[in-house]
Design an enzyme around this catalytic site. Structure first.
Site, PDB file in Angstrom:
ATOM      1  N   HIS A 106      19.262 119.331  74.572  1.00 47.97           N
ATOM      2  CA  HIS A 106      19.101 120.075  75.822  1.00 47.97           C
ATOM      3  C   HIS A 106      18.219 121.334  75.677  1.00 47.97           C
ATOM      4  CE1 HIS A 106      21.772 117.326  77.673  1.00 47.97           C
ATOM      5  NE2 HIS A 106      22.915 117.936  77.499  1.00 47.97           N
ATOM      6  N   HIS A 180      22.667 119.462  85.250  1.00 45.43           N
ATOM      7  CA  HIS A 180      23.843 119.108  84.441  1.00 45.43           C
ATOM      8  C   HIS A 180      25.166 119.455  85.123  1.00 45.43           C
ATOM      9  CE1 HIS A 180      26.107 118.376  80.760  1.00 45.43           C
ATOM     10  NE2 HIS A 180      24.998 118.020  80.146  1.00 45.43           N
ATOM     11  N   ASP A 246      28.794 108.240  77.176  1.00 47.48           N
ATOM     12  CA  ASP A 246      27.782 109.274  76.942  1.00 47.48           C
ATOM     13  C   ASP A 246      26.489 108.517  76.638  1.00 47.48           C
ATOM     14  OD1 ASP A 246      26.423 111.586  76.505  1.00 47.48           O
ATOM     15  OD2 ASP A 246      27.688 112.322  74.867  1.00 47.48           O
ATOM     16  N   GLU A 312      22.942 112.650  84.835  1.00 45.49           N
ATOM     17  CA  GLU A 312      21.713 113.430  84.648  1.00 45.49           C
ATOM     18  C   GLU A 312      20.516 112.499  84.736  1.00 45.49           C
ATOM     19  OE1 GLU A 312      22.556 115.582  80.796  1.00 45.49           O
ATOM     20  OE2 GLU A 312      24.416 114.527  81.220  1.00 45.49           O
TER      21      GLU A 312
HETATM   22  C1  BGC Z   1      25.239 114.896  76.565  1.00 41.47           C
HETATM   23  C2  BGC Z   1      26.474 115.050  75.719  1.00 41.47           C
HETATM   24  C3  BGC Z   1      26.689 116.513  75.474  1.00 41.47           C
HETATM   25  C4  BGC Z   1      26.836 117.227  76.777  1.00 41.47           C
HETATM   26  C5  BGC Z   1      26.958 118.706  76.547  1.00 41.47           C
HETATM   27  C6  BGC Z   1      25.465 115.625  77.842  1.00 41.47           C
HETATM   28  O1  BGC Z   1      24.319 115.552  78.623  1.00 41.47           O
HETATM   29  O2  BGC Z   1      24.915 113.565  76.794  1.00 41.47           O
HETATM   30  O3  BGC Z   1      26.349 114.342  74.517  1.00 41.47           O
HETATM   31  O4  BGC Z   1      27.800 116.732  74.672  1.00 41.47           O
HETATM   32  O5  BGC Z   1      25.723 116.994  77.572  1.00 41.47           O
HETATM   33  O6  BGC Z   1      27.691 119.304  77.507  1.00 41.47           O
END
Ligand code: BGC
Length: 347
Positions: A106, A180, A246, A312
């Site tokens: 991210h 997010h 996930d 997302e």
């Molecule tokens: C990811 C997860 C991550 C999370 C963090 C998600 O977008 O896919 O693996 O732990 O974001 O909050």
């Protein structure tokens, strides 16, 4: 329709954070702050018109500064993971910040979720919005090029929240922006999301290794717990997926730049329905697996495992290292554009 602006507190260095409240005349209300371009709340009417906040978060800025698993944030410069934080572009190997074990997640240690965005209100025929801008400097978190970004949030009278992203660069760089929010259509903090009924318009997903890095394989969902092509409660088969969902789903629409239906979620107790349309080729479905009761959020609600889900819209994780994935490199003279629409209704 209305736009209100107020203060949402200050960063430790004294920088003031603004909060914009957008409302339409149909009961949709979103609050967005300039720290991380974050969606702080999203009130949606239920089947009887009663509003409820459908996203997790904190009551005040402090919570976001102390411990924030990207609640409502804009994520960038690259959403999701880049293996070992490394990629090679035009013969140069770049090393990004590692903030998820040996990987980059991210956007790194100080991603776009921790940037202070500049805001200006937007008004148009039947829409109210806020336009956020951020200049990500050459070398930030290891990325090449000055990347000039705008994200425009708008509300319409059709009960839509639109998120429109644009970016330009002065050096070739990977770009993959997303949003997010952790949703619970029953209302934030109102139990887990396992009873939310999900349809994902995806026949395939990108297979990952233990570190959640794509292996490069694209697998069919058919006959597996990953199959949400027909509506199914999130909890129906979650026990069969190690760690919970996930995963990046490969959308049928394919990201040809056309807005296509990606998702429908229905929550039976409230009757709230959310549809997501996007121009993106993929969507990360994350079932809040790492929430563990250590966060106390809005209204004193304690967020336990699976208390929120994220959807997302994005390009696939680790694309800079997978030539078979849709490309994510933006070059000088080009414009990155991405549009995602959340449409709310009740039934
Ligand atoms: C990811 C997860 C991550 C999370 C963090 C998600 O977008 O896919 O693996 O732990 O974001 O909050």
């Amino acid at each position: 329709m209305d736009i209100q602006k107020e203060s949402f507190g200050k960063l430790p260095d004294g920088t003031g954070i603004e909060l914009y409240t957008l409302t339409n005349s149909k009961g949709l209300k979103v609050r967005i702050m300039t720290y991380g371009g974050t969606i702080v709340s999203l009130e949606v009417p239920d089947r009887n018109g009663k509003p409820g906040d459908t996203v997790l978060g904190y009551d005040s800025l402090d919570g976001y500064l102390k411990n924030n698993p990207y609640f409502g944030s804009i994520v960038g410069r690259y959403g999701n993971r880049i293996a070992k934080g490394k990629f090679t572009l035009d013969g140069i190997t770049y090393q990004l910040a590692k903030n998820d074990g040996e990987n980059h997640l991210h956007g790194g240690i100080k991603g776009f979720d921790k940037a202070v965005w500049t805001a200006e209100p937007v008004r148009g025929e039947g829409v109210v919005g806020v336009k956020l801008s951020y200049l990500s400097k050459d070398g930030e978190e290891g990325y090449p090029g000055n990347l000039s970004c705008t994200v425009i949030y708008t509300l319409t009278e059709e009960n839509e929240l639109k998120i429109s992203y644009e970016a330009t660069t002065d050096k070739a760089t990977p770009v993959n922006l997303t949003s997010h929010s952790y949703f619970n259509l029953a209302g934030q903090g109102e139990g887990d999301i396992l009873g939310n009924v999900l349809m994902l318009n995806a026949e395939a997903y990108t297979h990952v290794d233990k570190g959640l890095i794509p292996t490069g394989e694209i697998l069919p969902v058919k006959g597996s717990p990953m199959d949400f092509t027909s509506p199914k409660a999130i909890g129906a088969q979650i026990a069969e997926v190690k760690g919970g969902y996930d995963h990046n789903f490969v959308l049928r629409g394919g990201g040809a730049g056309k807005l296509e239906l990606a998702v429908q979620v229905y929550e039976p107790t409230s009757g709230r329905v959310m549809e997501i349309y996007t121009t993106e080729p993929g969507i990360q479905f994350y079932s809040g697996n790492f929430l563990d009761g250590t966060i106390t959020g809005k209204g004193g609600k304690v967020y336990q495992k699976h208390y929120g889900f994220c959807l997302e819209t994005q390009h696939f994780p680790d694309s800079p290292n997978h030539p078979n994935f849709p490309p994510t490199i933006l070059r000088p003279g080009e414009k990155y554009t991405s549009l995602t629409v959340h449409k709310f209704s009740g039934k």
